[in-house]
Design a protein around this motif. Structure first.
Motif, mmCIF file in Angstrom:
data_model
loop_
_atom_site.group_PDB
_atom_site.id
_atom_site.type_symbol
_atom_site.label_atom_id
_atom_site.label_comp_id
_atom_site.label_asym_id
_atom_site.label_seq_id
_atom_site.Cartn_x
_atom_site.Cartn_y
_atom_site.Cartn_z
ATOM 1 N N GLY A 18 0.723 -1.337 -0.019
ATOM 2 C CA GLY A 18 -0.001 -0.018 -0.032
ATOM 3 C C GLY A 18 0.952 1.248 -0.102
ATOM 4 N N ALA A 19 2.069 1.309 0.682
ATOM 5 C CA ALA A 19 2.851 2.247 0.844
ATOM 6 C C ALA A 19 3.479 2.652 -0.560
ATOM 7 C CB ALA A 19 3.876 1.900 1.645
ATOM 8 N N ARG A 20 3.724 1.520 -1.593
ATOM 9 C CA ARG A 20 4.311 1.704 -2.651
ATOM 10 C C ARG A 20 3.223 2.408 -3.742
ATOM 11 N NH1 ARG A 20 8.565 0.139 -5.801
ATOM 12 N NH2 ARG A 20 9.417 -1.092 -4.258
ATOM 13 N N THR A 21 1.839 2.102 -3.700
ATOM 14 C CA THR A 21 0.957 2.881 -4.186
ATOM 15 C C THR A 21 0.675 4.189 -4.029
ATOM 16 O OG1 THR A 21 -0.232 0.677 -4.408
ATOM 17 C CG2 THR A 21 -1.474 2.622 -4.916
ATOM 18 N N ARG A 22 0.817 4.422 -2.558
ATOM 19 C CA ARG A 22 0.671 5.714 -2.249
ATOM 20 C C ARG A 22 1.969 6.731 -2.893
ATOM 21 N NH1 ARG A 22 -1.107 3.062 2.089
ATOM 22 N NH2 ARG A 22 0.823 3.273 3.253
ATOM 23 N N LEU A 23 3.085 5.953 -2.705
ATOM 24 C CA LEU A 23 4.245 6.904 -3.162
ATOM 25 C C LEU A 23 4.293 7.291 -4.563
ATOM 26 C CD1 LEU A 23 7.163 7.958 -2.468
ATOM 27 C CD2 LEU A 23 7.912 5.599 -3.278
ATOM 28 N N SER A 24 3.548 6.194 -5.563
ATOM 29 C CA SER A 24 3.448 6.349 -6.744
ATOM 30 C C SER A 24 2.536 7.648 -7.081
ATOM 31 C CB SER A 24 2.965 5.130 -7.256
ATOM 32 O OG SER A 24 2.745 5.482 -8.928
ATOM 33 N N ASP A 25 1.317 7.383 -6.205
ATOM 34 C CA ASP A 25 0.491 8.833 -6.410
ATOM 35 C C ASP A 25 0.964 9.959 -5.886
ATOM 36 O OD1 ASP A 25 -1.306 6.836 -7.330
ATOM 37 O OD2 ASP A 25 -2.393 6.611 -5.081
ATOM 38 N N ASN A 26 1.819 9.978 -4.892
ATOM 39 C CA ASN A 26 2.371 11.247 -4.389
ATOM 40 C C ASN A 26 3.434 11.618 -5.384
ATOM 41 O OD1 ASN A 26 0.884 11.446 -2.149
ATOM 42 N ND2 ASN A 26 2.504 10.240 -1.020
ATOM 43 N N TYR A 27 4.283 10.751 -5.916
ATOM 44 C CA TYR A 27 5.229 11.076 -7.065
ATOM 45 C C TYR A 27 4.601 11.825 -8.046
ATOM 46 C CZ TYR A 27 9.561 10.776 -9.635
ATOM 47 O OH TYR A 27 10.689 11.164 -10.394
ATOM 48 N N ASP A 28 3.628 11.184 -8.662
ATOM 49 C CA ASP A 28 2.768 11.877 -9.750
ATOM 50 C C ASP A 28 2.348 13.431 -9.378
ATOM 51 O OD1 ASP A 28 3.324 9.529 -11.284
ATOM 52 O OD2 ASP A 28 1.251 8.692 -10.926
ATOM 53 N N THR A 29 1.740 13.485 -8.175
ATOM 54 C CA THR A 29 1.404 14.671 -7.722
ATOM 55 C C THR A 29 2.794 15.740 -7.602
ATOM 56 O OG1 THR A 29 -0.320 13.775 -6.530
ATOM 57 C CG2 THR A 29 0.195 16.018 -6.096
ATOM 58 N N PHE A 30 3.916 15.165 -7.134
ATOM 59 C CA PHE A 30 4.915 15.820 -7.237
ATOM 60 C C PHE A 30 5.558 16.526 -8.492
ATOM 61 C CE2 PHE A 30 9.448 15.639 -7.549
ATOM 62 C CZ PHE A 30 9.985 16.815 -6.602
ATOM 63 N N ASP A 48 16.058 27.537 -7.175
ATOM 64 C CA ASP A 48 17.345 27.110 -6.922
ATOM 65 C C ASP A 48 17.148 25.473 -7.296
ATOM 66 O OD1 ASP A 48 19.747 26.184 -6.215
ATOM 67 O OD2 ASP A 48 19.517 26.617 -4.182
ATOM 68 N N SER A 49 18.186 25.047 -8.274
ATOM 69 C CA SER A 49 17.860 23.687 -8.756
ATOM 70 C C SER A 49 18.302 22.673 -7.677
ATOM 71 C CB SER A 49 19.081 23.528 -9.884
ATOM 72 O OG SER A 49 20.378 23.651 -9.818
ATOM 73 N N THR A 50 18.912 23.184 -6.648
ATOM 74 C CA THR A 50 19.365 21.949 -5.517
ATOM 75 C C THR A 50 18.104 21.661 -4.740
ATOM 76 O OG1 THR A 50 19.893 23.839 -4.135
ATOM 77 C CG2 THR A 50 21.743 23.080 -5.221
ATOM 78 N N GLN A 51 17.003 22.641 -4.877
ATOM 79 C CA GLN A 51 15.911 22.130 -4.091
ATOM 80 C C GLN A 51 14.896 20.866 -4.800
ATOM 81 O OE1 GLN A 51 13.013 25.513 -3.643
ATOM 82 N NE2 GLN A 51 14.447 26.589 -2.384
ATOM 83 N N PHE A 52 15.252 21.169 -6.092
ATOM 84 C CA PHE A 52 14.308 19.998 -6.826
ATOM 85 C C PHE A 52 15.179 18.614 -6.741
ATOM 86 C CE2 PHE A 52 13.453 23.597 -10.064
ATOM 87 C CZ PHE A 52 12.129 23.828 -9.507
ATOM 88 N N THR A 53 16.653 18.938 -6.636
ATOM 89 C CA THR A 53 17.407 17.568 -6.602
ATOM 90 C C THR A 53 17.078 17.057 -5.314
ATOM 91 O OG1 THR A 53 19.069 18.738 -7.827
ATOM 92 C CG2 THR A 53 19.723 16.773 -6.626
ATOM 93 N N GLN A 54 17.049 18.014 -4.018
ATOM 94 C CA GLN A 54 16.957 17.338 -2.691
ATOM 95 C C GLN A 54 15.516 16.595 -2.736
ATOM 96 O OE1 GLN A 54 17.089 20.700 -0.327
ATOM 97 N NE2 GLN A 54 19.267 20.759 -0.268
ATOM 98 N N GLN A 55 14.291 17.243 -3.327
ATOM 99 C CA GLN A 55 13.298 16.590 -3.266
ATOM 100 C C GLN A 55 13.156 15.269 -4.091
ATOM 101 O OE1 GLN A 55 10.687 19.581 -4.715
ATOM 102 N NE2 GLN A 55 10.919 20.946 -2.892
ATOM 103 N N LEU A 56 13.745 15.238 -5.269
ATOM 104 C CA LEU A 56 13.944 13.902 -6.009
ATOM 105 C C LEU A 56 14.612 13.082 -4.899
ATOM 106 C CD1 LEU A 56 14.745 15.405 -9.336
ATOM 107 C CD2 LEU A 56 12.592 14.182 -8.627
ATOM 108 N N VAL A 57 15.837 13.231 -4.304
ATOM 109 C CA VAL A 57 16.451 12.319 -3.616
ATOM 110 C C VAL A 57 15.758 11.905 -2.433
ATOM 111 C CG1 VAL A 57 18.283 12.456 -1.857
ATOM 112 C CG2 VAL A 57 18.764 13.307 -3.960
ATOM 113 N N GLN A 58 14.868 12.717 -1.825
ATOM 114 C CA GLN A 58 13.985 12.303 -0.685
ATOM 115 C C GLN A 58 12.925 11.086 -1.159
ATOM 116 O OE1 GLN A 58 12.074 15.824 0.482
ATOM 117 N NE2 GLN A 58 13.176 15.829 2.588
#
Length: 197
Positions: A18-30, A48-58
């Motif tokens: 279920g967590a993987r499904t929610r993550l996929s939904d959140n990633y699409d929203t992101f 700042d491009s580093t903000q995008f990078t940090q969010q993708l890393v999270q």
């Protein structure tokens, strides 16, 4: 844009799937929000491009954590199945257990005892579940292992009821010093109940 709320998905009671499904939904929203931010940012003050990078890393870290949880759930399932199989393999087998109590069944009860040294005298007393002496006799006094088979009769020769009885051993040397001993019983595992089965 903060994504801290996503890091708790792996701990949800619904499990890793279920967590993987929610993550996929959140990633699409992101991605939708990220695209909207890029389209609407101020050209004179770009983000700042580093903000995008940090969010993708999270997001990547959360995905790895969910994958780890899925693998751990699989290991737990395998361990539980293995434990149940190991317990079943003992059914129908006899085991020697260090204990001084056993069950009298059909006029038969058996104990074994081992003396650490040769004794001058050995006293064997059978007691019922209430602690009352039922039968007394002398035992073998040589160092080593000995068997004691009781026929289920009291001191007067009358048969007693089936149940749990305890063997109390007193072994002393010529100086009256107590000799250490170990008492064991043979138990059939078909009568035992295994935890978890």
């Amino acid at each position: 844009m903060a994504v801290d709320g996503v890091t708790n998905t792996g701990a949800d009671a619904a499990g890793a799937t279920g967590a993987r499904t929610r993550l996929s939904d959140n990633y699409d929203t992101f991605l939708v929000l990220l695209t909207a931010q890029l389209q609407n940012q101020d050209p004179l003050a770009p983000m700042d491009s580093t903000q995008f990078t940090q969010q993708l890393v999270q997001f990547s870290q959360v995905e790895q954590q969910i994958r780890t949880n899925e693998q751990l759930e699989g290991l737990v399932t395998q361990y539980q199945a293995s434990s149940a199989g190991a317990a079943l393999s003992y059914l129908g087998r006899d085991a020697i257990i260090e204990d001084d109590s056993t069950r009298l069944t059909g006029g038969k009860a058996n104990w074994a005892y081992a003396l650490d040294d040769t004794a001058d005298n050995v006293s064997l007393t059978v007691r019922d579940s209430r602690g009352r002496d039922v039968f007394k006799t002398t035992g073998l006094n040589a160092e080593g292992n000995h068997l004691f088979a009781w026929d289920g009769k009291n001191q007067n020769g009358d048969p007693v009821e089936d149940g749990v009885y305890t063997l109390v051993i007193s072994a002393k040397d010529a100086a009256g010093e107590t000799i250490e001993h170990t008492t064991t019983v043979r138990e059939n595992h078909s009568r035992r109940r295994f935890h978890g089965l």
